[in-house]
Design an enzyme around this catalytic site. Sequence first.
Site, PDB file in Angstrom:
ATOM      1  N   GLU A 106      -2.206   0.568  13.305  1.00  0.00           N
ATOM      2  CA  GLU A 106      -3.336   0.967  12.465  1.00  0.00           C
ATOM      3  C   GLU A 106      -4.646   0.929  13.234  1.00  0.00           C
ATOM      4  O   GLU A 106      -5.562   1.705  12.952  1.00  0.00           O
ATOM      5  CB  GLU A 106      -3.404   0.022  11.260  1.00  0.00           C
ATOM      6  N   GLU A 132       0.851  -1.196   0.000  1.00  0.00           N
ATOM      7  CA  GLU A 132       0.000   0.000   0.000  1.00  0.00           C
ATOM      8  C   GLU A 132       0.884   1.242   0.000  1.00  0.00           C
ATOM      9  O   GLU A 132       1.218   1.776  -1.049  1.00  0.00           O
ATOM     10  CB  GLU A 132      -0.940  -0.024   1.218  1.00  0.00           C
TER      11      GLU A 132
END
Length: 893
Positions: free
Chosen positions: A742, A481
Amino acid sequence: MPQSPISRLRMRVGVGLMALAMIPVLAVPPAARAAEPAGPAAPTSLRCEYLVNPMGIDMAKPRFFWIVQHAERGQIQSAYQVVVSTDPKAAAGDTWDSGKAASPKSTQVAFAGTALESGKSYFWKVRVWDRDGRESAWSDVARFDTGLYNKSDWKGAWIGQKNQLRKEFSLKGRVKRARAYIAGVGYYELRLNGRKAGNRVLDPAWTTYDKRVLYAAYDVTSFLREGANAVAVTLGNGWYKSRALLFQLNIELEDGTATSIVSDATWKAADGPIFEDSIYDGESYDARREMPGWERPGFDDKDWPAVEAVKGPTGVVSAQLMPAIQVVDTIVPLKMSSPLPGVFIFDMGQNFSGWARLRVEGPRGTDVRLRFAELLFDDGTLNQDNLRSAQAEDHYILKGEGEETWEPRFTYHGFRYVEVKGFPGTPKLDSIRGRVVHSAVEPIGSFAASKDILNGIQRIITWGQKTNLHSIPTDCNQRDERMGWMGDAQGTAEEAIMNFDMAAFYTNFMRDIRDVQDEKGRLSDTVPHIWGGENADPAWATAYPLICWYMYQYYGDTRVLEEHYDGLKKYVEFLRSKAENGLVKFSSYGDWVAIEKCPGAIVSSFYYLYDVRILADAARIIGKTADAALYDKLAADIRTAFNREYYDPKTGDYADGTQTANTLPLFLGIPTEKEGSAWGRLFDDIVYKHNAHLTTGIVGTKYIMEVLTQSGAADLAYDIACKTDFPSWGYMIASGATTLWELWQNREGSSMNSHNHPMFGSVGAWFYKALAGINLAPGTTGFEKILIQPQMVRDLTHASGSTRTVRGEVACAWARTELDAHVEVTIPFGSQAEVVIPKLGIRNIKITEGGQTIWASDTYAAGVAGVLGAVDKDGAIRIQTGGGRYIFVLEGN
C-alpha cells in the site's frame, strides 16, 4: 487442390466483451478438405472462443468476434458472413444471416437479426474472405444462450432467512434441455441431485443491491433425470449481509412438454453446519450438524419448516456476464513451524486471496481454528495487526468419522501465513493447502527482461492485481476494507488490460459505477458505495470516464461510450458546476500516499481537463458533433486557466514543484512554450535531488514513467524501475514482498500497512508499452494499427512482451549487442504496424528479415512479403508492416 491460406479461424460471441473460454482445437481431416468446392481449401484447424459463461446473455444485440490466422503476411479480411440459427448445426440463418458483408471488421459486429427470445439457445458460425477474394471454410459452430429478458419471465419469489433451502420434484419423461437461473444473495451454492452446478464461488458479484442484483444461468440438462429430483441451495451472508434466493429452473422434456421449478412457499428450509459466515471475520462450520443426503431426493425433511418469504433486494435482476469468482489454483505450503506449544504456522510462500483447505482426523467435537495474516512477528507468531477489526478466522468442528476435508464457502482472506490451533496431534505439511480465489479473468499478457528485478516487479504486480479482483477491483483483500476504491481502479486499469482479459469485468464495473451516480451527476469514492465520500475526489471519480475510454481504446468498444455517454456528461457537468475560475479544486485524497505531497487542487484540475477531453472525444466518436465542439472549447479554457493558476514563472515549476505537480501538466501537453521549463525542472528533481527515485503517490506514479519516456528520457525511467533501495518497487521485493504494498515504506505495526495493494502497479503498463514496445498507434483503437517501439535502454540486453488483443496476439521480443539488434514481432491478421528499431549508434546499418534485405545504404529495399515500407526518422528505422510474424535483424559497424 491448394490448401487455404486462411489457416485458422477462431470465434467468440460477446456483448462488447472479450471474456473467453478455450475450446480445444478441432483439426479438419483431409477428407473434409477434399470435399470442399473448387477454390481455397478449408482451414486446417478451427478454434471457437466465447464468453466464460455463454449462458444468460440478456441484451438484445450481442456482438460477435473472430480471429483469423492467415498463411500469408500482410493479408486482410475483405468480407465476412455470420449466421445465427436455432438449429444446432447452424445450417441456415433462421435468426440472422448477415450475407456476405464487405467489411474488414472482425470485432464488435452487432447482431442484426430477428429479435432474440428469452431463455433460448442459439448457434452461430462465421466465414471470411481475404483481400484476394479467397474464402475460408465455415468456422466451427458455437452456442450462446439468452437469459431472462423481462421481469415477467421470472415466476418465482424471494425466499430465504435460513441457510439451507431445498425442493423435491418429479419429472415424467426424459429431459431434453434444462436451464437454472439463480440470484442467491449474499452468496449461494447450487446443487441438483447432489451435484454442484458450475465452478463459481462467492457468487453473485457484489452490486448496489437496491439498484441491481446479478443472476447466473447454468446448463443443468445432465443433472436431471426422469422421476424424483431435488434442488438444494446453501446461502451465505456475503456483502448483502442477509440471505435471499430467487430461483427458476426451466425444463423441456423430450415429449415437448415444459415445466418450471421456482422459488416459492413450497420449499423447505433449515440451518445447516455453517453457523457463522462473514467476509471479514471468517466462517465457522460444525460437521456434527451435517445432514447427509439433504441435497438429494428422498431425504426426510418432514421436520424442516416451510421457507419464509423475504423482501429481497429491490434492484433490477441482470445477467452476470463477467468471469465469476473461482478457485483458480491450489498452493502447497513451503514450510511449517511451531513457535508456541500447540500453535502451527504454515508459510504459503505467496501472498494471495482465498482460503485454506484443511485435512484432519480426530475426536468428535474437536475445534480446529485457522487464522490468516500477511505478516509474522519476530518470534514467528502470527501478526494480524494490519487487519484492523477483521478477525480472519475459520473454525472447523470435527464430526469424528475418519479423515475429514473441509474448506469454507462464504468468506475469503488475504494472507501468506496460516496459523492452526486445536489440531488433534501434529499436522503434516499436507494438512493445509492454499486455495487461490479471485475473479477468473484470463491471463493474456506476459513480460520478461534481462534485468531480473523487472521480472520480480512484474510478478508482484500480477499477483497483486488478480488477487484484488473480487467481482470489483478492490484496494486490498485482507483487512476490514476490500472496497472498490475508484482511485485504485483507474490507476491500475491499463496494466490490468495488458495482463488480463478485463473487457467483461470492466463492462460490469462501469455499470456498477453508473448505478451509484446520483441525479446531480456525483459519483462516490467507492463502488458499491460504503466507504469514502458520496462526492468523490476527482482523482477517484475519473475512473468512470477513464476506464470507459480505455475500453474504447484497447477493445474498440464504441458501445461502452454510447451506453455511458449521458452518465459521463452528467459527471462532467457536475464538475463544471463546482469550478472556481474555470478550475475544479476540491480534493480529498489527491496524489494519495505521496512521499512529497502535491497540492490536491492541481490534481483535481488535471483530471477535470482530462475528463472534459475524454467527453469531447467520446461525443465526436458517437456523432454528437455539437457536444464535441462545446467540450473542446471548455477544454481549451481549462488549459488556459490551469497555466494561469498553477505555473510559477519565477521558479519554472507548476504549483509547489513536486514531481507530481510537474508531471501532470506535461502528460496532457498543457504547457505552452511559455511554460516550457517544467520538463527541465522535473528532470533535475528526479536526477539531482532524489537520485533517480520517485516521490510521487499513486497519481503521479501512473504518469511519470510515460512522461519520461515520451520526453526522451526512457533511460531515466529505467533507472527508477531498477532501484532496490527506498523508495522503489525493488525495495518492496528486497523486503520480502510477493505482492505490491500500500505504501512505498513498510510501516510495521501500522493499521495502514496492507501488503497486497495493487495501486502502485501502474508501472506494469510501462513495461509493455516502453520496454516491450507494444503500443496502440496514435489515434487508433482495438489494435487495428500498432506501434512497436521498444526502448533499448542502458544495460538492458533483451526484453519481450505479448498480449492477446481482440484481433489476435501482439508480441515483441528484442535482443541487442553493441553491433546488432534482433527484433521479433507478431502482428494480428488484418492489422498494420510501424516497427521502430533504434539505430543504437551503429553505423552503416543493414536490416534484413528472413535473410532478405529491407534496408541498406540508407535506402528501403522492397520485396519482402508483408513489409510495406521503411524510413529513417528520429534516430530509428521505422518499418511499416501488415499482419504476420517478422524477425528483423539490424547489423552494422
